[in-house]
Design an enzyme around this catalytic site. Structure first.
Site, PDB file in Angstrom:
ATOM      1  N   PHE A  80       0.675  -1.351  -0.060  1.00 42.75           N
ATOM      2  CA  PHE A  80       0.167   0.179   0.048  1.00 42.75           C
ATOM      3  C   PHE A  80       0.467   1.774  -0.137  1.00 42.75           C
ATOM      4  O   PHE A  80       1.905   1.018   0.732  1.00 42.75           O
ATOM      5  CB  PHE A  80      -1.377   0.347   1.031  1.00 42.75           C
ATOM      6  CG  PHE A  80      -1.934   1.167   1.323  1.00 42.75           C
ATOM      7  CD1 PHE A  80      -2.469   1.631   0.455  1.00 42.75           C
ATOM      8  CD2 PHE A  80      -1.469   2.615   2.445  1.00 42.75           C
ATOM      9  CE1 PHE A  80      -3.349   2.881   0.906  1.00 42.75           C
ATOM     10  CE2 PHE A  80      -1.733   2.905   2.134  1.00 42.75           C
ATOM     11  CZ  PHE A  80      -3.350   4.039   1.947  1.00 42.75           C
ATOM     12  N   SER A 148       2.699  -7.234   2.441  1.00 46.11           N
ATOM     13  CA  SER A 148       1.370  -6.493   2.466  1.00 46.11           C
ATOM     14  C   SER A 148       0.148  -6.724   1.821  1.00 46.11           C
ATOM     15  O   SER A 148      -0.191  -7.303   1.515  1.00 46.11           O
ATOM     16  CB  SER A 148       1.784  -5.285   3.171  1.00 46.11           C
ATOM     17  OG  SER A 148       1.121  -4.568   3.916  1.00 46.11           O
ATOM     18  N   MET A 149      -0.372  -5.419   1.490  1.00 48.35           N
ATOM     19  CA  MET A 149      -1.600  -4.530   0.350  1.00 48.35           C
ATOM     20  C   MET A 149      -1.134  -6.386  -0.708  1.00 48.35           C
ATOM     21  O   MET A 149      -1.772  -6.883  -1.577  1.00 48.35           O
ATOM     22  CB  MET A 149      -1.821  -4.196   0.125  1.00 48.35           C
ATOM     23  CG  MET A 149      -3.037  -3.728  -1.449  1.00 48.35           C
ATOM     24  SD  MET A 149      -3.152  -2.455  -1.756  1.00 48.35           S
ATOM     25  CE  MET A 149      -1.846  -1.994  -2.752  1.00 48.35           C
ATOM     26  N   ASP A 278       6.413  -7.477  13.824  1.00 43.16           N
ATOM     27  CA  ASP A 278       5.565  -6.566  13.585  1.00 43.16           C
ATOM     28  C   ASP A 278       4.356  -5.930  13.763  1.00 43.16           C
ATOM     29  O   ASP A 278       2.955  -6.863  14.625  1.00 43.16           O
ATOM     30  CB  ASP A 278       4.804  -7.594  11.961  1.00 43.16           C
ATOM     31  CG  ASP A 278       4.028  -6.693  10.949  1.00 43.16           C
ATOM     32  OD1 ASP A 278       3.828  -5.805  11.173  1.00 43.16           O
ATOM     33  OD2 ASP A 278       3.555  -7.485   9.847  1.00 43.16           O
ATOM     34  N   HIS A 306       7.221  -5.020  10.257  1.00 44.02           N
ATOM     35  CA  HIS A 306       6.718  -4.974   9.101  1.00 44.02           C
ATOM     36  C   HIS A 306       7.032  -4.831   7.352  1.00 44.02           C
ATOM     37  O   HIS A 306       6.230  -5.100   6.849  1.00 44.02           O
ATOM     38  CB  HIS A 306       5.159  -3.979   9.145  1.00 44.02           C
ATOM     39  CG  HIS A 306       4.628  -4.120   8.144  1.00 44.02           C
ATOM     40  ND1 HIS A 306       3.753  -5.844   8.163  1.00 44.02           N
ATOM     41  CD2 HIS A 306       3.292  -3.667   6.771  1.00 44.02           C
ATOM     42  CE1 HIS A 306       2.525  -5.064   7.074  1.00 44.02           C
ATOM     43  NE2 HIS A 306       2.940  -4.275   6.439  1.00 44.02           N
TER      44      HIS A 306
END
Length: 337
Positions: A80, A148-149, A278, A306
């Site tokens: 993202f 992630s995304m 994370d 993260h």
């Protein structure tokens, strides 16, 4: 993206004082241009070339290195509010004889941003499939990597288009349903309930919010000067309305748990990489995925948050190389140098 730029200034700190002052002054005056030059330099150094491809009136921007061969091509999906160049820190440690493709996700950087585009995870998966077909990347099954995304999109892609993918690597992916919410998710829900979308922690609008985001996303604590934080914010502010729209879409009921809902459909060999510290997406998601995906191996990284790709790029690259070697019966020492 932001952690990579911070690293740039840490490295610059070891040079002479006058060049540093000139460098910082340039950054304060033209932060966006300087960051573009920085990424241009590293793409050039690493042999990554930027290209554009079109599906009807939709434009995809991507970078690549190498050509398709007997080893699987690697398609990398960023997270993202980042872009294709976030992978450069990992690309640096990947063998030059691999065919690498890093694409700007829908609405990001050089890829089309349209108010009519479907920004849900399903919508993004369909767009990435269009990109894959434009490049004929699925002429032979490829290795898909996402963080992630981008990890959520990659996982759902592997479930929807199993014949395209030979193997999968998910780096701290979003889209899982946890039994309990961590502190970050609790804060997001409070913001949603109060309709305070201007305060989303991953969309900073001030230097202070930028500093908080860096601390949220990384285990390593950077001491970043106020002026540099301001420069990083200035680069992002023109895109913040889009980021808010995208964020609300991917946390909506339609998209929030899409990886969770499709993880049992993933049949290809899968690697999960996750930072133990994370704070954005809880590391227990790795075990959740491992229990649902038959052929799955998990790598948990100590002292890592993260932003795995930025914090541990060499380790991430090695894990990917070793996984490819084991899954595709490639001699790691002889053929991946």
């Amino acid at each position: 993206m932001d952690l990579d730029v911070v690293n740039m200034f840490v490295i610059a700190g070891g040079t002479l004082a006058i060049p540093i002052l000139a460098f910082v002054a340039s950054f304060l005056l033209w932060p966006s241009a300087l960051i573009r030059i920085y990424y241009w330099y590293w793409r050039r150094t690493l042999g990554m070339q930027v290209r554009y491809v079109h599906h009807e009136d939709y434009q995809f921007c991507y970078s690549f290195r190498g050509r398709p061969g007997y080893k699987p091509s690697i398609l990398m999906l960023h997270g993202f509010s980042a872009h294709k160049d976030m992978w450069l820190s990992v690309v640096k440690f990947l063998p030059k004889n691999l065919h690498l493709v890093c694409v700007d996700m829908p609405g990001h950087e050089g890829t089309t941003r349209s108010s009519l585009d479907d920004l849900s995870i399903d919508g993004q998966v369909k767009r990435i499939h269009q990109f894959v077909e434009c490049l004929k990347l699925n002429k032979k099954p490829f290795h898909l990597v996402g963080t992630s995304m981008g990890g959520q999109v990659a996982g759902v892609y592997a479930a929807y288009y199993p014949s395209d993918v030979s193997s999968l690597c998910l780096v701290c992916p979003a889209g899982l349903q946890y039994s309990t919410d961590n502190q970050f998710v609790q804060r997001l829900k409070e913001l949603q309930d109060s309709a305070a979308v201007e305060k989303i922690p991953l969309i900073p609008s001030t230097p202070e919010e930028m500093s908080e985001m860096l601390q949220l996303c990384s285990y390593v604590r950077f001491k970043v000067p106020q002026q540099i934080l301001q420069g990083l914010v200035d680069v992002r502010i023109p895109h913040n309305n889009f980021y808010r729209k995208l964020f609300l879409e991917i946390v909506s009921e339609k998209s929030r748990y899409s990886l969770h809902q499709n993880m049992d459909k993933i049949k290809v060999p899968t690697q999960i990489i996750w930072g133990k510290q994370d704070q954005v997406l809880d590391v227990s998601g790795a075990d959740m995925l491992a229990k649902s995906i038959a052929n799955c191996q998990v790598e948990l990284l100590e002292n890592c948050g993260h932003s795995v790709v930025m914090e541990r790029p060499r380790k991430t690259a090695k894990l990917i190389i070793d996984f490819l070697a084991s899954v595709h019966n490639i001699d790691n020492n002889k053929k991946l140098d």
